[in-house]
Design an enzyme around this catalytic site. Structure first.
Site, PDB file in Angstrom:
ATOM      1  N   ASP A   1      -3.948   1.035  10.951  1.00  0.00           N
ATOM      2  CA  ASP A   1      -5.703   0.957  11.301  1.00  0.00           C
ATOM      3  C   ASP A   1      -5.657   0.377  12.954  1.00  0.00           C
ATOM      4  OD1 ASP A   1      -8.327   0.156  10.061  1.00  0.00           O
ATOM      5  OD2 ASP A   1      -7.594  -1.598  11.312  1.00  0.00           O
ATOM      6  N   THR A   2      -5.363  -0.874  13.014  1.00  0.00           N
ATOM      7  CA  THR A   2      -5.477  -1.359  13.784  1.00  0.00           C
ATOM      8  C   THR A   2      -3.926  -0.871  15.523  1.00  0.00           C
ATOM      9  OG1 THR A   2      -4.354  -3.325  13.524  1.00  0.00           O
ATOM     10  CG2 THR A   2      -6.913  -3.045  14.047  1.00  0.00           C
ATOM     11  N   GLY A   3      -2.682  -1.287  13.742  1.00  0.00           N
ATOM     12  CA  GLY A   3      -1.540  -0.835  13.995  1.00  0.00           C
ATOM     13  C   GLY A   3      -0.739  -1.524  14.564  1.00  0.00           C
TER      14      GLY A   3
ATOM     15  N   GLY B   1       0.364  -1.442  -0.192  1.00  0.00           N
ATOM     16  CA  GLY B   1      -0.084  -0.150   0.337  1.00  0.00           C
ATOM     17  C   GLY B   1       0.785   1.315  -0.102  1.00  0.00           C
TER      18      GLY B   1
ATOM     19  N   THR C   1       0.492  -3.714  12.124  1.00  0.00           N
ATOM     20  CA  THR C   1       1.420  -4.031  11.648  1.00  0.00           C
ATOM     21  C   THR C   1       2.548  -4.041  12.032  1.00  0.00           C
ATOM     22  OG1 THR C   1      -0.409  -4.881   9.633  1.00  0.00           O
ATOM     23  CG2 THR C   1       2.038  -4.419   8.890  1.00  0.00           C
TER      24      THR C   1
HETATM   25  P1  5GP Z   1      -3.436  -2.836  10.617  1.00  0.00           P
HETATM   26  O1  5GP Z   1      -2.027  -3.837  11.155  1.00  0.00           O
HETATM   27  O2  5GP Z   1      -3.098  -1.436  11.389  1.00  0.00           O
HETATM   28  O3  5GP Z   1      -4.276  -3.195  11.569  1.00  0.00           O
HETATM   29  O4  5GP Z   1      -3.361  -2.547   9.146  1.00  0.00           O
HETATM   30  C1  5GP Z   1      -2.293  -2.097   8.203  1.00  0.00           C
HETATM   31  C2  5GP Z   1      -2.601  -3.254   6.834  1.00  0.00           C
HETATM   32  O5  5GP Z   1      -4.105  -2.681   6.994  1.00  0.00           O
HETATM   33  C3  5GP Z   1      -2.031  -1.399   6.362  1.00  0.00           C
HETATM   34  O6  5GP Z   1      -0.714  -1.179   5.551  1.00  0.00           O
HETATM   35  C4  5GP Z   1      -3.518  -2.085   5.555  1.00  0.00           C
HETATM   36  O7  5GP Z   1      -2.917  -2.694   3.824  1.00  0.00           O
HETATM   37  C5  5GP Z   1      -4.784  -2.230   5.754  1.00  0.00           C
HETATM   38  N1  5GP Z   1      -5.652  -1.864   5.672  1.00  0.00           N
HETATM   39  C6  5GP Z   1      -6.297  -1.363   7.013  1.00  0.00           C
HETATM   40  N2  5GP Z   1      -7.295  -0.663   6.753  1.00  0.00           N
HETATM   41  C7  5GP Z   1      -7.673  -0.063   5.761  1.00  0.00           C
HETATM   42  C8  5GP Z   1      -8.655   0.481   4.685  1.00  0.00           C
HETATM   43  O8  5GP Z   1      -9.009   1.360   5.083  1.00  0.00           O
HETATM   44  N3  5GP Z   1      -8.012   0.320   3.228  1.00  0.00           N
HETATM   45  C9  5GP Z   1      -6.871   0.094   2.853  1.00  0.00           C
HETATM   46  N4  5GP Z   1      -6.730  -0.315   2.079  1.00  0.00           N
HETATM   47  N5  5GP Z   1      -6.562  -1.013   3.474  1.00  0.00           N
HETATM   48  C10 5GP Z   1      -6.137  -0.873   5.011  1.00  0.00           C
END
Ligand code: 5GP
Length: 182
Positions: free
Chosen positions: A110-112, A52, A114
């Site tokens: 998003d959740t943080g 992304g 990653t």
């Molecule tokens: P986290 O680990 O912070 O929950 O999520 C990170 C990854 O989830 C981001 O790098 C992305 O690939 C995916 N992601 C989270 N939220 C979104 C969103 O609203 N749209 C898209 N396209 N990907 C998301």
């Protein structure tokens, strides 16, 4: 195939732009100004989180005046575990970051999970680790550290465009869009 094309067109018609390319470019210039100051006479290693972040990274580094090196990391779950359980990192040799100033470039927090896992793998090896995220969902993110630079805080809704996908589509949209129910 035709069905897929029709479905994508329907999804596309329902999208609403929430952040324009102009607003993104303006914010990138502000962030780049800060990064140029913080890393003056240093040469940080910018690490884009695939897939992304590829457009965000490309645009951001071209706003920088300092010397930077660029690398990518791909985070993926494996063994069918939930994304948050086990993350495997591809395209990346963690030995390359020893003693370096690292800037992790993330499309969206998003959740943080990653960004936390990537940071945890780097924090004891690198000289410094900073994070720049184009988007942050503050109501969802659970972090025990600061994100150094956030482009925009957004609501919990799913977004696409500017590198962000839905089923690998819509990454090439120029701004950030909402309107996909997941
Ligand atoms: P986290 O680990 O912070 O929950 O999520 C990170 C990854 O989830 C981001 O790098 C992305 O690939 C995916 N992601 C989270 N939220 C979104 C969103 O609203 N749209 C898209 N396209 N990907 C998301």
């Amino acid at each position: 195939m035709l069905q897929d094309l029709k479905m994508n067109q329907i999804l596309k018609n329902n999208l609403t732009k929430v952040i324009s390319l102009g607003a993104i470019n303006k914010r990138l210039a502000e962030i780049a100004y800060d990064i140029n100051n913080r890393y003056f006479s240093k040469s940080p290693l910018c690490i884009g989180v695939l897939n992304g972040s590829f457009i965000f990274l490309a645009d951001l580094v071209r706003c920088l005046d300092i010397d930077v090196e660029i690398s990518f990391i791909k985070a993926r779950s494996y063994n069918g575990k939930q994304k948050s359980d086990i993350i495997k990192f591809d395209f990346f040799d963690f030995d390359n970051i020893k003693g370096r100033d690292i800037i992790i470039i993330e499309d969206i927090v998003d959740t943080g999970d990653t960004v936390t896992k990537i940071r945890n793998k780097m924090i004891n090896k690198a000289n410094s680790v900073a994070i720049v995220a184009l988007l942050l969902k503050p109501n969802k993110a659970k972090l025990n550290f600061e994100i150094d630079w956030v482009g925009f805080e957004i609501s919990d809704e799913f977004v696409v465009g500017y590198g962000l996908d839905y089923n690998q589509k819509f990454r090439n949209l120029k701004g950030i869009y909402q309107g996909i129910e997941i």
